[in-house]
Enzyme design. Sequence first.
Site, PDB file in Angstrom:
ATOM      1  N   THR A  78       0.808  -1.220   0.000  1.00 19.18           N
ATOM      2  CA  THR A  78       0.000   0.000   0.000  1.00 19.18           C
ATOM      3  C   THR A  78       0.846   1.276   0.000  1.00 19.18           C
ATOM      4  O   THR A  78       0.798   2.068  -0.942  1.00 19.18           O
ATOM      5  CB  THR A  78      -0.932  -0.007   1.230  1.00 19.18           C
ATOM      6  N   ARG A 236       2.079   4.119   9.906  1.00 18.23           N
ATOM      7  CA  ARG A 236       3.433   4.559   9.578  1.00 18.23           C
ATOM      8  C   ARG A 236       4.084   5.201  10.792  1.00 18.23           C
ATOM      9  O   ARG A 236       3.462   5.971  11.517  1.00 18.23           O
ATOM     10  CB  ARG A 236       3.424   5.579   8.427  1.00 18.23           C
ATOM     11  N   GLU A 265      13.339   2.207  10.510  1.00 20.64           N
ATOM     12  CA  GLU A 265      13.124   0.759  10.541  1.00 20.64           C
ATOM     13  C   GLU A 265      14.348   0.032  10.001  1.00 20.64           C
ATOM     14  O   GLU A 265      14.763   0.305   8.876  1.00 20.64           O
ATOM     15  CB  GLU A 265      11.877   0.398   9.718  1.00 20.64           C
ATOM     16  N   HIS A 283       7.190  -4.478  11.786  1.00 24.56           N
ATOM     17  CA  HIS A 283       6.441  -4.143  10.566  1.00 24.56           C
ATOM     18  C   HIS A 283       5.839  -5.410   9.943  1.00 24.56           C
ATOM     19  O   HIS A 283       6.199  -5.804   8.831  1.00 24.56           O
ATOM     20  CB  HIS A 283       7.329  -3.396   9.564  1.00 24.56           C
TER      21      HIS A 283
HETATM   22  N1  LIG Z   1       1.815  -2.053   8.958  1.00 29.48           N
HETATM   23  C1  LIG Z   1       1.674  -2.472   7.727  1.00 29.48           C
HETATM   24  O1  LIG Z   1       2.295  -3.454   7.329  1.00 29.48           O
HETATM   25  C2  LIG Z   1       0.738  -1.791   6.806  1.00 29.48           C
HETATM   26  C3  LIG Z   1       0.571  -0.442   6.878  1.00 29.48           C
HETATM   27  N2  LIG Z   1      -0.263   0.186   6.012  1.00 29.48           N
HETATM   28  C4  LIG Z   1      -0.419   1.627   6.169  1.00 29.48           C
HETATM   29  O2  LIG Z   1      -1.685   1.884   6.774  1.00 29.48           O
HETATM   30  C5  LIG Z   1      -2.107   3.186   6.418  1.00 29.48           C
HETATM   31  C6  LIG Z   1      -3.563   3.173   5.999  1.00 29.48           C
HETATM   32  O3  LIG Z   1      -3.731   2.376   4.865  1.00 29.48           O
HETATM   33  P1  LIG Z   1      -5.156   2.301   4.114  1.00 29.48           P
HETATM   34  O4  LIG Z   1      -6.231   2.206   5.107  1.00 29.48           O
HETATM   35  O5  LIG Z   1      -5.027   1.250   3.082  1.00 29.48           O
HETATM   36  O6  LIG Z   1      -5.183   3.730   3.432  1.00 29.48           O
HETATM   37  P2  LIG Z   1      -6.462   4.530   2.888  1.00 29.48           P
HETATM   38  O7  LIG Z   1      -5.931   5.497   1.900  1.00 29.48           O
HETATM   39  O8  LIG Z   1      -7.542   3.582   2.494  1.00 29.48           O
HETATM   40  O9  LIG Z   1      -6.964   5.312   4.180  1.00 29.48           O
HETATM   41  C7  LIG Z   1      -6.265   6.372   4.738  1.00 29.48           C
HETATM   42  C8  LIG Z   1      -7.291   7.329   5.294  1.00 29.48           C
HETATM   43  O10 LIG Z   1      -6.618   8.355   6.018  1.00 29.48           O
HETATM   44  C9  LIG Z   1      -7.371   9.516   5.836  1.00 29.48           C
HETATM   45  N3  LIG Z   1      -6.615  10.693   6.230  1.00 29.48           N
HETATM   46  C10 LIG Z   1      -5.777  11.454   5.485  1.00 29.48           C
HETATM   47  N4  LIG Z   1      -5.329  12.489   6.227  1.00 29.48           N
HETATM   48  C11 LIG Z   1      -5.885  12.373   7.442  1.00 29.48           C
HETATM   49  C12 LIG Z   1      -5.809  13.126   8.632  1.00 29.48           C
HETATM   50  N5  LIG Z   1      -5.063  14.238   8.714  1.00 29.48           N
HETATM   51  N6  LIG Z   1      -6.519  12.721   9.711  1.00 29.48           N
HETATM   52  C13 LIG Z   1      -7.286  11.610   9.649  1.00 29.48           C
HETATM   53  N7  LIG Z   1      -7.408  10.856   8.535  1.00 29.48           N
HETATM   54  C14 LIG Z   1      -6.711  11.230   7.454  1.00 29.48           C
HETATM   55  C15 LIG Z   1      -7.735   9.490   4.366  1.00 29.48           C
HETATM   56  O11 LIG Z   1      -8.810  10.354   4.098  1.00 29.48           O
HETATM   57  C16 LIG Z   1      -8.089   8.033   4.188  1.00 29.48           C
HETATM   58  O12 LIG Z   1      -9.479   7.799   4.382  1.00 29.48           O
HETATM   59  C17 LIG Z   1      -1.141   3.662   5.340  1.00 29.48           C
HETATM   60  O13 LIG Z   1      -0.164   4.489   5.947  1.00 29.48           O
HETATM   61  C18 LIG Z   1      -0.483   2.394   4.868  1.00 29.48           C
HETATM   62  O14 LIG Z   1       0.768   2.607   4.315  1.00 29.48           O
HETATM   63  C19 LIG Z   1      -0.978  -0.474   5.052  1.00 29.48           C
HETATM   64  C20 LIG Z   1      -0.839  -1.832   4.945  1.00 29.48           C
HETATM   65  C21 LIG Z   1       0.066  -2.604   5.786  1.00 29.48           C
HETATM   66  O1  LIG Z   2       1.642  -1.931   2.384  1.00 28.56           O
HETATM   67  C1  LIG Z   2       2.092  -1.195   3.273  1.00 28.56           C
HETATM   68  O2  LIG Z   2       1.847   0.034   3.355  1.00 28.56           O
HETATM   69  C2  LIG Z   2       2.954  -1.762   4.293  1.00 28.56           C
HETATM   70  O3  LIG Z   2       3.350  -1.072   5.213  1.00 28.56           O
HETATM   71  C3  LIG Z   2       3.393  -3.162   4.174  1.00 28.56           C
HETATM   72  O4  LIG Z   2       4.787  -3.122   4.060  1.00 28.56           O
HETATM   73  P1  LIG Z   2       5.579  -4.430   3.579  1.00 28.56           P
HETATM   74  O5  LIG Z   2       5.112  -4.757   2.212  1.00 28.56           O
HETATM   75  O6  LIG Z   2       5.266  -5.540   4.552  1.00 28.56           O
HETATM   76  O7  LIG Z   2       7.028  -4.036   3.630  1.00 28.56           O
END
Ligand SMILES: NC(=O)C1=CN([C@@H]2O[C@H](COP(=O)(O)OP(=O)(O)OC[C@H]3O[C@@H](n4cnc5c(N)ncnc54)[C@H](O)[C@@H]3O)[C@@H](O)[C@H]2O)C=CC1
Ligand SMILES: O=C(O)C(=O)COP(=O)(O)O
Length: 411
Positions: A78, A236, A265, A283
């Site tokens: 993502t 993040r 990280e 992560h």
């Molecule tokens: N830990 C991990 O392995 C993973 C982390 N992520 C991270 O999770 C986060 C969210 O991903 P998704 O839900 O897929 O994204 P998304 O784009 O579907 O949702 C993000 C939401 O945040 C909102 N937003 C933007 N600015 C904002 C603010 N100032 N205050 C409140 N809300 C705000 C947007 O309007 C949107 O609805 C991203 O940073 C992504 O990179 C995603 C997948 C895996």
């Molecule tokens: O998809 C994202 O935003 C993630 O944070 C997942 O990260 P990764 O593909 O596990 O390194």
Amino acid sequence: MPPVSIQRVLISESVDPRCRSILQENGIEVTERQNMSKDELLAEIKNYDGLIVRSATKVTAEVVRAAGALKIIGRAGTGVDNVDVDAATKNGVIVMNTPGGNTISAAELTCALVLSLSRNVAQADMSMKAGKWDRKKFMGSELFGKVLGIVGLGRIGKEVATRMQSFGMRTIGYDPITPPDVSAAWGVEQMSLEQLWPQCDYITVHTPLMPSTTGLLNDETLAKCKKGVKVVNCARGGIIDEEALLRALESGQCGGAGLDVYVEEPPMQRALVNHPNVISCPHLGASTKEAQARCGQEIALQIVDMVKGKALVGAVSRNHEEAMEGLDSAACVVEVSLCGCGYKALGSVQAGVPVLLQLDGCVFRQPVSLAGHLLFFKAESSPQLLPSVTGEISGDCKRLTSLSPWRPSGL
Ligand SMILES: NC(=O)C1=CN([C@@H]2O[C@H](COP(=O)(O)OP(=O)(O)OC[C@H]3O[C@@H](n4cnc5c(N)ncnc54)[C@H](O)[C@@H]3O)[C@@H](O)[C@H]2O)C=CC1
Ligand SMILES: O=C(O)C(=O)COP(=O)(O)O
């Protein structure tokens, strides 16, 4: 769209083997090299016209410039904050990702951290492994009836909300883009952050990292929370200010934190990770077989579609109906005529930035700012309105011919 020739792709991280197979089955040569140093990547990248990464490879402007023949950067996942999207755009390199492929996995890990925080699961396990039997120390509290604040109500925020509601939690949230009536449909009451902070027993953040979300939870906002609030960050590193979080943990203002992501990280500064009230993961949000299979396969199919000229560059190769799901309801469609060719474009404004979401049914999800030359706005379908606002942006070969409001199906 015209086909884009991609002959050699470098996969610089652990990506599901289906990715390699799909590319190879379609005549693309694939090299997998993990854990490359910055210098190794700079030297290697010039040999490829495609690069596939996850979150660890830093695709900086320097890397983009060093990559003379690069045409596509595919992010099997993502977040594209590890890719300098502006530099890529300036150098004519397309950035595409697979948002949605790891949504469920990231949501499930978030829920796991909330549950672990409520019952000290990780700490109790460590104590057992140290030969102890300490039942008093790990007294927990139920989630039932508690308030979960969700900051960022996009794909993951929504899935977290619906899952935690099954534990009897009240879910409240904030998102500048997702309309309150949309989040209300999945049980999240929206309010301002000022109203949200003091109500929460738990707070979880699900936004991208950008200037407006950096340090969203800081000394000031943590002080507005209930004493003992527990926080989770599976989005993040940096959305929760790490130093402020440590201070709040030490003072007891924060009762515990579940962290999956860090500013650096792996984190060199270990004070947070070592804190007894912190449970942390390296992560792991997207690290499930299912998420990796989806992301690896999707990114390969997107590249193959691009090579075959089936889908527009930067597009997600899902069908139109699926693609529509999850797009924000403030989006609108315009039909654009460019140099004699007609395109249907779907755009929106996200966090104050106009973005292109779709072109001819193909979904763009990279956060490319369209400010400056192209403007998308929400309006009722009106033949008079459009010419009046497009006068400034229409050039010799650009003509916007119609506009209609768009709503995702099911809303
Ligand atoms: N830990 C991990 O392995 C993973 C982390 N992520 C991270 O999770 C986060 C969210 O991903 P998704 O839900 O897929 O994204 P998304 O784009 O579907 O949702 C993000 C939401 O945040 C909102 N937003 C933007 N600015 C904002 C603010 N100032 N205050 C409140 N809300 C705000 C947007 O309007 C949107 O609805 C991203 O940073 C992504 O990179 C995603 C997948 C895996
Ligand atoms: O998809 C994202 O935003 C993630 O944070 C997942 O990260 P990764 O593909 O596990 O390194």
